[in-house]
Design an enzyme around this catalytic site. Structure first.
Site, PDB file in Angstrom:
ATOM      1  N   ILE A  96       0.817  -1.226   0.000  1.00  0.00           N
ATOM      2  CA  ILE A  96       0.000   0.000   0.000  1.00  0.00           C
ATOM      3  C   ILE A  96       0.849   1.273   0.000  1.00  0.00           C
ATOM      4  O   ILE A  96       0.321   2.354  -0.236  1.00  0.00           O
ATOM      5  CB  ILE A  96      -1.009   0.056   1.182  1.00  0.00           C
ATOM      6  CG1 ILE A  96      -0.306  -0.050   2.540  1.00  0.00           C
ATOM      7  CG2 ILE A  96      -2.091  -1.001   1.015  1.00  0.00           C
ATOM      8  CD1 ILE A  96      -1.221   0.233   3.731  1.00  0.00           C
TER       9      ILE A  96
ATOM     10  N   TYR B   5       5.038   3.534  16.618  1.00  0.00           N
ATOM     11  CA  TYR B   5       3.766   2.858  16.323  1.00  0.00           C
ATOM     12  C   TYR B   5       2.613   3.589  17.022  1.00  0.00           C
ATOM     13  O   TYR B   5       1.595   3.912  16.418  1.00  0.00           O
ATOM     14  CB  TYR B   5       3.837   1.401  16.777  1.00  0.00           C
ATOM     15  CG  TYR B   5       2.533   0.637  16.703  1.00  0.00           C
ATOM     16  CD1 TYR B   5       2.069   0.148  15.482  1.00  0.00           C
ATOM     17  CD2 TYR B   5       1.768   0.401  17.849  1.00  0.00           C
ATOM     18  CE1 TYR B   5       0.873  -0.555  15.416  1.00  0.00           C
ATOM     19  CE2 TYR B   5       0.575  -0.299  17.784  1.00  0.00           C
ATOM     20  CZ  TYR B   5       0.140  -0.775  16.567  1.00  0.00           C
ATOM     21  OH  TYR B   5      -1.053  -1.465  16.499  1.00  0.00           O
TER      22      TYR B   5
HETATM   23  N1  LIG Z   1      -3.420  -7.489  17.314  1.00  0.00           N
HETATM   24  C1  LIG Z   1      -3.540  -6.557  18.230  1.00  0.00           C
HETATM   25  O1  LIG Z   1      -3.396  -6.825  19.433  1.00  0.00           O
HETATM   26  C2  LIG Z   1      -3.871  -5.132  17.828  1.00  0.00           C
HETATM   27  C3  LIG Z   1      -4.099  -4.243  18.873  1.00  0.00           C
HETATM   28  C4  LIG Z   1      -4.421  -2.935  18.562  1.00  0.00           C
HETATM   29  C5  LIG Z   1      -4.497  -2.529  17.238  1.00  0.00           C
HETATM   30  N2  LIG Z   1      -4.249  -3.421  16.242  1.00  0.00           N
HETATM   31  C6  LIG Z   1      -4.337  -2.901  14.871  1.00  0.00           C
HETATM   32  O2  LIG Z   1      -5.235  -3.708  14.140  1.00  0.00           O
HETATM   33  C7  LIG Z   1      -4.821  -3.780  12.761  1.00  0.00           C
HETATM   34  C8  LIG Z   1      -4.663  -5.225  12.355  1.00  0.00           C
HETATM   35  O3  LIG Z   1      -3.714  -5.836  13.225  1.00  0.00           O
HETATM   36  P1  LIG Z   1      -3.473  -7.408  13.260  1.00  0.00           P
HETATM   37  O4  LIG Z   1      -3.178  -7.755  14.648  1.00  0.00           O
HETATM   38  O5  LIG Z   1      -4.540  -8.118  12.511  1.00  0.00           O
HETATM   39  O6  LIG Z   1      -2.080  -7.452  12.487  1.00  0.00           O
HETATM   40  P2  LIG Z   1      -1.529  -8.378  11.318  1.00  0.00           P
HETATM   41  O7  LIG Z   1      -2.135  -9.728  11.385  1.00  0.00           O
HETATM   42  O8  LIG Z   1      -0.043  -8.258  11.357  1.00  0.00           O
HETATM   43  O9  LIG Z   1      -2.129  -7.667  10.042  1.00  0.00           O
HETATM   44  C9  LIG Z   1      -1.550  -6.599   9.393  1.00  0.00           C
HETATM   45  C10 LIG Z   1      -1.775  -6.810   7.914  1.00  0.00           C
HETATM   46  O10 LIG Z   1      -1.266  -5.668   7.215  1.00  0.00           O
HETATM   47  C11 LIG Z   1      -0.666  -6.141   6.028  1.00  0.00           C
HETATM   48  N3  LIG Z   1       0.355  -5.172   5.637  1.00  0.00           N
HETATM   49  C12 LIG Z   1       1.422  -4.762   6.374  1.00  0.00           C
HETATM   50  N4  LIG Z   1       2.161  -3.897   5.657  1.00  0.00           N
HETATM   51  C13 LIG Z   1       1.550  -3.756   4.453  1.00  0.00           C
HETATM   52  C14 LIG Z   1       1.840  -3.017   3.286  1.00  0.00           C
HETATM   53  N5  LIG Z   1       2.926  -2.231   3.209  1.00  0.00           N
HETATM   54  N6  LIG Z   1       1.006  -3.111   2.223  1.00  0.00           N
HETATM   55  C15 LIG Z   1      -0.101  -3.917   2.300  1.00  0.00           C
HETATM   56  N7  LIG Z   1      -0.434  -4.638   3.379  1.00  0.00           N
HETATM   57  C16 LIG Z   1       0.398  -4.559   4.444  1.00  0.00           C
HETATM   58  C17 LIG Z   1      -0.055  -7.500   6.392  1.00  0.00           C
HETATM   59  O11 LIG Z   1       0.000  -8.352   5.276  1.00  0.00           O
HETATM   60  P3  LIG Z   1       1.318  -8.530   4.358  1.00  0.00           P
HETATM   61  O12 LIG Z   1       2.489  -8.595   5.303  1.00  0.00           O
HETATM   62  O13 LIG Z   1       1.052  -9.779   3.609  1.00  0.00           O
HETATM   63  O14 LIG Z   1       1.333  -7.321   3.474  1.00  0.00           O
HETATM   64  C18 LIG Z   1      -1.059  -8.035   7.376  1.00  0.00           C
HETATM   65  O15 LIG Z   1      -2.021  -8.865   6.737  1.00  0.00           O
HETATM   66  C19 LIG Z   1      -3.547  -2.960  12.678  1.00  0.00           C
HETATM   67  O16 LIG Z   1      -3.848  -1.653  12.259  1.00  0.00           O
HETATM   68  C20 LIG Z   1      -3.035  -2.945  14.107  1.00  0.00           C
HETATM   69  O17 LIG Z   1      -2.226  -1.830  14.359  1.00  0.00           O
HETATM   70  C21 LIG Z   1      -3.927  -4.713  16.513  1.00  0.00           C
END
Ligand SMILES: NC(=O)c1ccc[n+]([C@@H]2O[C@H](COP(=O)([O-])OP(=O)(O)OC[C@H]3O[C@@H](n4cnc5c(N)ncnc54)[C@H](OP(=O)(O)O)[C@@H]3O)[C@@H](O)[C@H]2O)c1
Length: 243
Positions: free
Chosen positions: A52, A144
């Site tokens: 992205i 972050y």
């Molecule tokens: N898990 C938690 O505890 C938590 C807590 C608070 C907030 N959040 C937020 O919730 C959201 C989802 O988190 P999650 O835990 O589901 O994390 P995740 O599983 O690591 O998901 C992040 C996704 O973003 C994609 N991504 C990363 N860089 C990218 C790029 N440059 N272009 C396109 N896609 C990209 C990754 O896929 P690829 O690497 O294949 O591109 C991955 O599928 C995030 O915004 C995170 O900050 C998560």
């Protein structure tokens, strides 16, 4: 619907929750096989494998959604990365990467989607984090956390800017959700499992959350019944941010 980062975790759960309702979803990410696993041959999915942050990515994403579906009702700015580092050891390249993915890319993607969202009276859902809500500090996660505080501010400001176009902008701030994100931040599976275990007593609900519990709210906030909700940053964290 467009869901960035739809190949794993919260993005995958959100994309599937929309698709299960009958919505057509474009899932975007850099890894083809995880996007295909999300889609699982479900007829309602389209896949776009790209970074992205690449030049032209916002245009490609919006054009693909319009070509495939003819409309964009919801944009979920979910993709994000986290690189834990204390200020004393901070690496300029890792600052730029986090700001590029977590902040710059959603700004440009949302900007390119405005016309299409105005046509449908659509909704933007930004992913924030409960870890940076209020007056909290978060040692090792300053960049972050700063990118997520910025998402909250963008959410409020865009909600006001885009209200005249009929576009709502909201954010969901998850607490600790078991998605494997910690492993993508550099932890081993054992370290991440230990982190999740250690967090439990600090969460009033007594447990970490699961991706479906975040996806449910994202879907609700995108419904017409939520028409009076805009600029809101909703914490979904088992009470962690108020404990
Ligand atoms: N898990 C938690 O505890 C938590 C807590 C608070 C907030 N959040 C937020 O919730 C959201 C989802 O988190 P999650 O835990 O589901 O994390 P995740 O599983 O690591 O998901 C992040 C996704 O973003 C994609 N991504 C990363 N860089 C990218 C790029 N440059 N272009 C396109 N896609 C990209 C990754 O896929 P690829 O690497 O294949 O591109 C991955 O599928 C995030 O915004 C995170 O900050 C998560």
């Amino acid at each position: 619907m467009i869901v960035t980062g739809g190949g794993t975790g919260i993005g995958r759960a959100t994309a599937r929750a929309f698709a299960d309702r009958g919505d057509r979803v474009l899932v975007v990410g850099r890894t083809g096989h995880t996007l295909r696993e999300t889609a699982e041959d479900h007829a309602n999915f389209r896949i776009l494998c790209l970074d992205i942050t690449d030049t032209g990515a916002p245009e490609r994403i919006v054009e693909t959604a319009l070509r495939e579906f003819g409309r964009i009702d919801v944009l979920v700015n979910n993709a994000a990365i986290a690189a834990p580092q204390m200020l004393s050891a901070i690496d300029p390249g890792r600052i730029d990467e986090q700001i590029a993915v977590n902040l710059r890319a959603p700004v440009l993607l949302t900007r390119h989607a405005i016309d299409a969202l105005a046509d449908t009276g659509g909704t933007v859902v930004n992913l924030s984090t409960a870890g940076s809500l209020g007056r909290r500090a978060w040692p090792g996660m300053s960049i972050y956390g700063a990118s997520k505080v910025a998402m909250d501010f963008l959410t409020r400001t865009w909600a006001v800017e885009l209200a005249p176009l009929g576009i709502r902008v909201v954010a969901v701030a998850p607490g600790v959700i078991a998605t494997g994100m910690g492993e993508r931040m550099g932890s081993t599976p054992e370290e991440y499992a230990r982190f999740l275990e250690e967090m439990k007593p600090r969460i009033p609900a007594g447990r970490v959350g699961n991706p479906d519990e975040i996806a449910w709210w994202i879907v609700q906030l995108a419904q017409p019944q939520a028409a009076y909700t805009t600029g809101t940053v909703l914490a979904v964290d088992g009470g962690a941010s108020i404990a």
